[in-house]
Design a protein around this motif. Structure first.
Motif, PDB file in Angstrom:
ATOM      1  N   GLY A  91       0.750  -1.314   0.061  1.00 33.37           N
ATOM      2  CA  GLY A  91       0.124   0.146   0.198  1.00 33.37           C
ATOM      3  C   GLY A  91       0.902   1.190   0.004  1.00 33.37           C
ATOM      4  N   PRO A  92       0.794   1.772  -0.385  1.00 36.71           N
ATOM      5  CA  PRO A  92       1.315   2.971  -0.621  1.00 36.71           C
ATOM      6  C   PRO A  92       2.058   3.545   0.908  1.00 36.71           C
ATOM      7  N   GLY A  93       3.356   3.816   0.790  1.00 41.19           N
ATOM      8  CA  GLY A  93       3.882   4.413   2.099  1.00 41.19           C
ATOM      9  C   GLY A  93       3.439   5.936   2.283  1.00 41.19           C
ATOM     10  N   PHE A  94       3.999   6.210   3.248  1.00 42.16           N
ATOM     11  CA  PHE A  94       3.521   7.651   3.615  1.00 42.16           C
ATOM     12  C   PHE A  94       4.892   8.634   3.431  1.00 42.16           C
ATOM     13  N   GLY A  95       5.671   8.315   2.669  1.00 42.14           N
ATOM     14  CA  GLY A  95       6.723   9.422   2.132  1.00 42.14           C
ATOM     15  C   GLY A  95       7.714   9.029   3.392  1.00 42.14           C
ATOM     16  N   VAL A  96       8.569  10.355   3.166  1.00 36.56           N
ATOM     17  CA  VAL A  96       9.630  10.307   4.353  1.00 36.56           C
ATOM     18  C   VAL A  96       8.998  10.924   5.527  1.00 36.56           C
ATOM     19  N   PRO A  97       9.089  10.527   6.693  1.00 35.91           N
ATOM     20  CA  PRO A  97       8.486  10.927   7.706  1.00 35.91           C
ATOM     21  C   PRO A  97       9.507  11.980   8.405  1.00 35.91           C
ATOM     22  N   ALA A  98       8.853  13.097   9.041  1.00 35.03           N
ATOM     23  CA  ALA A  98       9.834  14.033   9.600  1.00 35.03           C
ATOM     24  C   ALA A  98      10.754  13.611  10.507  1.00 35.03           C
ATOM     25  N   ALA A  99      12.177  14.031  10.296  1.00 36.70           N
ATOM     26  CA  ALA A  99      13.144  13.635  11.080  1.00 36.70           C
ATOM     27  C   ALA A  99      13.094  14.251  12.465  1.00 36.70           C
ATOM     28  N   GLY A 100      13.675  13.703  13.435  1.00 38.07           N
ATOM     29  CA  GLY A 100      13.426  14.054  14.812  1.00 38.07           C
ATOM     30  C   GLY A 100      14.959  14.542  15.150  1.00 38.07           C
ATOM     31  N   SER A 101      14.992  15.319  16.409  1.00 38.74           N
ATOM     32  CA  SER A 101      16.415  15.874  16.805  1.00 38.74           C
ATOM     33  C   SER A 101      17.112  14.880  17.430  1.00 38.74           C
ATOM     34  N   GLY A 102      16.540  13.849  17.899  1.00 38.24           N
ATOM     35  CA  GLY A 102      17.467  12.761  18.263  1.00 38.24           C
ATOM     36  C   GLY A 102      17.686  12.837  20.082  1.00 38.24           C
ATOM     37  N   PHE A 103      17.249  11.789  20.505  1.00 37.44           N
ATOM     38  CA  PHE A 103      17.557  11.842  21.932  1.00 37.44           C
ATOM     39  C   PHE A 103      18.941  11.172  22.371  1.00 37.44           C
ATOM     40  N   GLY A 104      19.969  11.756  22.125  1.00 45.03           N
ATOM     41  CA  GLY A 104      21.067  11.211  22.496  1.00 45.03           C
ATOM     42  C   GLY A 104      21.442   9.921  21.628  1.00 45.03           C
ATOM     43  N   ASP A 421       2.848  -5.125  10.163  1.00 48.94           N
ATOM     44  CA  ASP A 421       3.703  -3.664  10.240  1.00 48.94           C
ATOM     45  C   ASP A 421       4.420  -3.320   9.071  1.00 48.94           C
ATOM     46  N   LEU A 422       4.157  -3.698   7.952  1.00 49.91           N
ATOM     47  CA  LEU A 422       5.153  -3.582   6.721  1.00 49.91           C
ATOM     48  C   LEU A 422       5.153  -2.022   6.227  1.00 49.91           C
ATOM     49  N   VAL A 423       4.068  -1.360   6.614  1.00 51.73           N
ATOM     50  CA  VAL A 423       4.022   0.068   6.335  1.00 51.73           C
ATOM     51  C   VAL A 423       4.879   0.831   7.112  1.00 51.73           C
ATOM     52  N   GLN A 424       5.069   0.478   8.484  1.00 50.85           N
ATOM     53  CA  GLN A 424       6.141   1.223   9.157  1.00 50.85           C
ATOM     54  C   GLN A 424       7.469   0.616   8.939  1.00 50.85           C
ATOM     55  N   ILE A 425       7.609  -0.585   8.363  1.00 51.88           N
ATOM     56  CA  ILE A 425       8.987  -1.097   8.009  1.00 51.88           C
ATOM     57  C   ILE A 425       9.596  -0.345   6.807  1.00 51.88           C
ATOM     58  N   LYS A 426       8.519  -0.091   5.887  1.00 50.65           N
ATOM     59  CA  LYS A 426       8.955   0.703   4.669  1.00 50.65           C
ATOM     60  C   LYS A 426       9.287   2.203   4.961  1.00 50.65           C
ATOM     61  N   GLN A 427       8.483   2.675   5.970  1.00 57.42           N
ATOM     62  CA  GLN A 427       9.012   4.083   6.424  1.00 57.42           C
ATOM     63  C   GLN A 427      10.419   4.179   7.136  1.00 57.42           C
ATOM     64  N   MET A 428      10.606   3.231   7.990  1.00 58.94           N
ATOM     65  CA  MET A 428      12.130   3.246   8.473  1.00 58.94           C
ATOM     66  C   MET A 428      12.766   2.894   7.466  1.00 58.94           C
ATOM     67  N   PHE A 429      12.653   2.064   6.625  1.00 61.52           N
ATOM     68  CA  PHE A 429      13.754   1.780   5.505  1.00 61.52           C
ATOM     69  C   PHE A 429      14.041   2.966   4.868  1.00 61.52           C
ATOM     70  N   THR A 430      13.292   3.799   4.338  1.00 56.31           N
ATOM     71  CA  THR A 430      13.304   5.173   3.546  1.00 56.31           C
ATOM     72  C   THR A 430      14.220   5.952   4.629  1.00 56.31           C
ATOM     73  N   GLN A 431      13.882   5.849   5.861  1.00 57.08           N
ATOM     74  CA  GLN A 431      14.715   6.972   6.619  1.00 57.08           C
ATOM     75  C   GLN A 431      16.220   6.386   6.818  1.00 57.08           C
ATOM     76  N   MET A 432      16.396   5.130   7.105  1.00 55.24           N
ATOM     77  CA  MET A 432      17.605   4.524   7.157  1.00 55.24           C
ATOM     78  C   MET A 432      18.587   4.383   6.136  1.00 55.24           C
ATOM     79  N   TYR A 433      17.904   4.132   4.987  1.00 53.32           N
ATOM     80  CA  TYR A 433      18.544   4.110   4.015  1.00 53.32           C
ATOM     81  C   TYR A 433      18.661   5.278   2.719  1.00 53.32           C
ATOM     82  N   GLN A 434      17.793   6.103   2.673  1.00 51.69           N
ATOM     83  CA  GLN A 434      17.478   7.224   1.996  1.00 51.69           C
ATOM     84  C   GLN A 434      17.013   6.707   0.355  1.00 51.69           C
ATOM     85  N   LYS A 435      16.480   5.630   0.501  1.00 43.48           N
ATOM     86  CA  LYS A 435      15.632   5.048  -0.696  1.00 43.48           C
ATOM     87  C   LYS A 435      14.602   4.254  -0.311  1.00 43.48           C
ATOM     88  N   THR A 436      13.588   4.034  -1.144  1.00 48.75           N
ATOM     89  CA  THR A 436      12.453   3.417  -0.527  1.00 48.75           C
ATOM     90  C   THR A 436      12.722   2.030  -0.713  1.00 48.75           C
TER      91      THR A 436
END
Length: 459
Positions: A91-104, A421-436
């Motif tokens: 199903g379609p992904g949600f695009g690149v989620p907003a990046a957080g500022s990072g808790f350490g 949870d493949l939708v969430q896996i796709k979103q994490m994949f995009t954020q971790m590897y900068q590609k879908t």
């Protein structure tokens, strides 16, 4: 052992956690040397290990879907319906989620959705003066919002689908696109009904017909989709231990990530459908502390009370430190006991308390104290407690990076997570590897196999 770049440059933020004034560097910068060892889980590449998208969050505990995400009451079928299961070859992904500022450097979801009940009461006297933000009191396995890319089709008609599949395989040639259109848009339970309807209508076994028309990776993917999900996990475990050699990473991927109920169902299916005792097979194919960890996992007895006892987290963190970094040698049984029995939210709190006691994160300490597959198994449990979709995103990336593709891992994760949870896996994949995920699948696969994978994953 070390585990390079996990995460590469830090985990993103979990708003409100920790409270203002309690930020810690978790883990301290530069403390993730995890060397990639043969058979080990791969290092992650790319940028920061981001938080999950704001629309859904991802599981901090069992990581399985909210009510409605699973099929009809009865859960996973433990045995194949009429039509039987084949002895599986091979199903379609949600695009690149907003990046957080990072808790350490610690990945947390920006938001999580829990159903029913308010936050758990925080105990007094948490180390550091203030308790972290509340954890949910409801079981995450029941209430966290995760989403699969495949859902049950509305207006479903098993007989009509069986007829479509029969026509697609009748005569000269095979209409693979017609097969894709059906199987990629039906839930696992609906596919079982199609299989039964096909045998009733035509007196033939759908799986045998599909096997005669398909081959290679496309055949493996189609047959995986037509296996009841519990049976597919049981079959995958048996296949990983059958014959010469053992595929230890498959054992870790399944036994260290499933819920108690899923593990109990797998154990029953393994006995009923394959005629074997899974614990005996594990003992015959593994040894030492890795064997003990897997035997612990296949009991399906992890605590699933999702409230967090922060005092216990502090005590467990101290015990883990004294069992490893704080002594000469390692008390492996202490690590096994805590990581095999505590709930995932409880483990997450323990990981945070540990970083303050040891001045390094627990993943790093496990890498220093253990090696081989027991190291991988313990890390997989911690990684799932911190960020389950990221764990599977990493495994998917590793299956396709470099020369060649580990198609069995690619198929297994896409199929088993497609309704969870493949939708969430796709979103994490995009954020971790900068590609879908779809982009990487497109570049690593071809033909009908690629078309079916992309139909399941969505663009």
């Amino acid at each position: 052992m070390s585990y390079p770049g996990y995460p590469p440059s830090g985990y993103p933020a979990f708003p409100g956690y920790p409270p203002t004034g309690q930020e810690s560097v978790y883990p301290p910068a530069g403390q993730y040397p995890y060397p990639a060892a043969p058979g080990g889980f791969p290092p992650m590449a790319g940028g920061a290990y981001p938080g999950a998208p704001p629309s859904a969050g991802f599981p901090g505990a069992a990581g399985y879907p909210a009510p409605g995400g699973y099929p009809a009451p009865g859960g996973y079928p433990g045995a194949p319906p009429p039509g039987g299961m084949p002895s599986y070859p091979g199903g379609p992904g949600f695009g690149v989620p907003a990046a957080g500022s990072g808790f350490g450097g610690y990945p947390q979801p920006p938001s999580q959705t829990y159903g029913g009940g308010g936050p758990a009461q925080m105990p007094m006297g948490y180390p550091g003066g203030q308790a972290p933000s509340p954890m949910p009191s409801q079981p995450a396995a029941m209430t966290q919002s995760t989403q699969g890319t495949i859902r049950a089709a509305p207006n479903f008609d098993a007989s009509r689908d069986a007829e479509i599949l029969r026509k697609a395989m009748k005569g000269f040639g095979t209409d693979e696109q017609a097969i894709i259109n059906v199987v990629a848009n039906r839930s696992s339970d609906q596919r079982q009904l199609i299989k039964a309807a096909f045998k009733t209508m035509y007196g033939k076994d759908l799986i045998k017909d599909l096997k005669s028309e398909l081959s290679g990776n496309m055949e493996e993917l189609i047959l995986a989709l037509f296996m009841p999900r519990t049976y597919y996990d049981a079959w995958s475990l048996r296949h990983a231990m059958k014959g010469a050699g053992t595929q230890e990473r498959v054992l870790i991927e399944i036994l260290c990530t499933r819920t108690n109920q899923e593990i109990r169902d797998i154990v029953r299916s393994y006995k009923a459908e394959l005629g074997r005792d899974i614990e005996q097979d594990i003992r015959a194919d593994t040894s030492g502390h890795f064997e003990r960890l897997l035997v612990s996992m296949c009991q399906g007895n992890r605590d699933e009370d999702q409230s967090v006892n922060y005092q216990k987290a502090q005590e467990d963190a101290q015990r883990l430190y004294q069992a490893g970094e704080g002594k000469l040698g390692t008390d492996e049984s202490c690590f096994n006991m805590i990581l095999a029995t505590r709930s995932f939210p409880q483990l997450k709190a323990t990981v945070e308390a540990y970083s303050k006691i040891a001045n390094r994160d627990l993943l790093s300490s496990i890498g220093r104290e253990f090696s081989g597959y027991v190291e991988d198994g313990l890390k997989a449990i911690v990684q799932c407690a911190l960020n389950r979709p990221a764990f599977f995103a990493e495994r998917l990336h590793h299956s396709m990076k470099g020369a060649g593709t580990d198609d069995s891992t690619l198929v297994r994760i896409v199929v088993t997570r497609s309704e969870i949870d493949l939708v969430q896996i796709k979103q994490m994949f995009t954020q971790m590897y900068q590609k879908t995920l779809a982009t990487m699948i497109s570049s690593d696969t071809s033909g009908d196999y690629r078309r079916l994978l992309l139909a399941i994953v969505g663009q």
